[in-house]
Design an enzyme around this catalytic site. Structure first.
Site, PDB file in Angstrom:
ATOM      1  CG  ASN A  55      -2.844 -13.920   0.513  1.00  0.00           C
ATOM      2  OD1 ASN A  55      -2.730 -15.134   0.564  1.00  0.00           O
ATOM      3  ND2 ASN A  55      -3.493 -13.304  -0.449  1.00  0.00           N
ATOM      4  CD  GLU A 106      -7.472 -11.263  -0.411  1.00  0.00           C
ATOM      5  OE1 GLU A 106      -8.672 -11.465  -0.716  1.00  0.00           O
ATOM      6  OE2 GLU A 106      -6.557 -11.174  -1.264  1.00  0.00           O
ATOM      7  CB  CYS A 115       1.498  -9.315   2.241  1.00  0.00           C
ATOM      8  SG  CYS A 115       0.994  -8.023   1.108  1.00  0.00           S
ATOM      9  CD  GLU A 167       5.167 -11.528   0.433  1.00  0.00           C
ATOM     10  OE1 GLU A 167       4.004 -11.436   0.885  1.00  0.00           O
ATOM     11  OE2 GLU A 167       5.430 -11.360  -0.767  1.00  0.00           O
ATOM     12  CB  CYS A 225       3.819  -5.492  -1.956  1.00  0.00           C
ATOM     13  SG  CYS A 225       3.658  -5.355  -0.167  1.00  0.00           S
ATOM     14  CB  CYS A 242       6.311  -7.514   1.927  1.00  0.00           C
ATOM     15  SG  CYS A 242       4.598  -7.887   2.387  1.00  0.00           S
TER      16      CYS A 242
HETATM   17  N1  THU Z   1      -0.109 -10.357  -1.687  1.00  0.00           N
HETATM   18  C1  THU Z   1       0.756 -10.984  -0.848  1.00  0.00           C
HETATM   19  O1  THU Z   1       0.354 -11.633   0.125  1.00  0.00           O
HETATM   20  N2  THU Z   1       2.074 -10.882  -1.110  1.00  0.00           N
HETATM   21  C2  THU Z   1       2.601 -10.318  -2.221  1.00  0.00           C
HETATM   22  O2  THU Z   1       3.802 -10.350  -2.401  1.00  0.00           O
HETATM   23  C3  THU Z   1       1.726  -9.678  -3.192  1.00  0.00           C
HETATM   24  C4  THU Z   1       0.321  -9.564  -2.804  1.00  0.00           C
HETATM   25  C5  THU Z   1      -1.542 -10.507  -1.433  1.00  0.00           C
HETATM   26  C6  THU Z   1      -2.242  -9.293  -0.927  1.00  0.00           C
HETATM   27  C7  THU Z   1      -3.659  -9.587  -1.359  1.00  0.00           C
HETATM   28  O3  THU Z   1      -4.275 -10.433  -0.397  1.00  0.00           O
HETATM   29  C8  THU Z   1      -3.507 -10.369  -2.663  1.00  0.00           C
HETATM   30  O4  THU Z   1      -2.183 -10.869  -2.631  1.00  0.00           O
HETATM   31  C9  THU Z   1      -3.736  -9.546  -3.906  1.00  0.00           C
HETATM   32  O5  THU Z   1      -2.989  -8.383  -3.875  1.00  0.00           O
END
Ligand code: THU
Length: 142
Positions: free
Chosen positions: A46, A48, A57, A59, A94, A97
């Site tokens: 991930n 941000e 994300c 994935e 999520c 994804c």
């Molecule tokens: N996140 C992911 O990368 N994958 C997931 O399956 C769930 C959430 C990340 C998004 C964000 O950067 C952090 O986790 C919190 O939501």
């Protein structure tokens, strides 16, 4: 009969890349490793952003990595994640994804592994996580 694959290896690849996650806002470090039909493994974390919705994300980054390298079919994905990069729980993908996975696989065969370690993981098909899904075939006109 579909080919089998090394679950431990796929999870290890996700774990290896987890420190590269860029999560200064949530502190939630996620990493994913995708197994493509070619046998290659592609990772993503991930990433941000100060403008929060611009973050992405792990994935989707892993799948985009595979697609950018020319892959069009994926067989499995391993996901690890948690606060501070500690994988105390299974990190569920999520909804967005799940839909992105749908683009490049057969949901009945695609394996989604959510893991705490190479030995401790859950395994579901994408069909189980995203039932009655909409995919590329639905856009084909007769
Ligand atoms: N996140 C992911 O990368 N994958 C997931 O399956 C769930 C959430 C990340 C998004 C964000 O950067 C952090 O986790 C919190 O939501």
């Amino acid at each position: 009969m579909e080919k089998d694959f090394d679950r431990g290896e796929l999870i290890r690849r996700a774990l290896e890349q987890q420190p590269a996650a860029y999560a200064p806002y949530s502190g939630f470090y996620v990493s994913a490793a995708v197994l493509a039909d070619s046998g290659e493994i592609y990772t993503g974390v991930n990433v941000e952003n100060a403008s929060y919705p611009a973050g992405i994300c792990a994935e989707r980054n892993a799948i985009a990595h595979a697609a950018a390298c020319g892959e069009r079919r994926i067989r499995a994905i391993a996901i690890v994640g948690g606060p501070g990069g500690e994988n105390r729980d299974y990190c569920a993908p999520c909804g967005i994804c799940r839909q992105v996975m749908r683009e490049f696989c057969n949901p009945k065969e695609m394996r989604v592994l959510t893991a705490k370690s190479p030995e401790d993981f859950r395994e579901r098909t994408l069909e189980e996580l995203l039932p009655e899904s909409f995919g590329p075939e639905d856009l084909i006109r007769e």
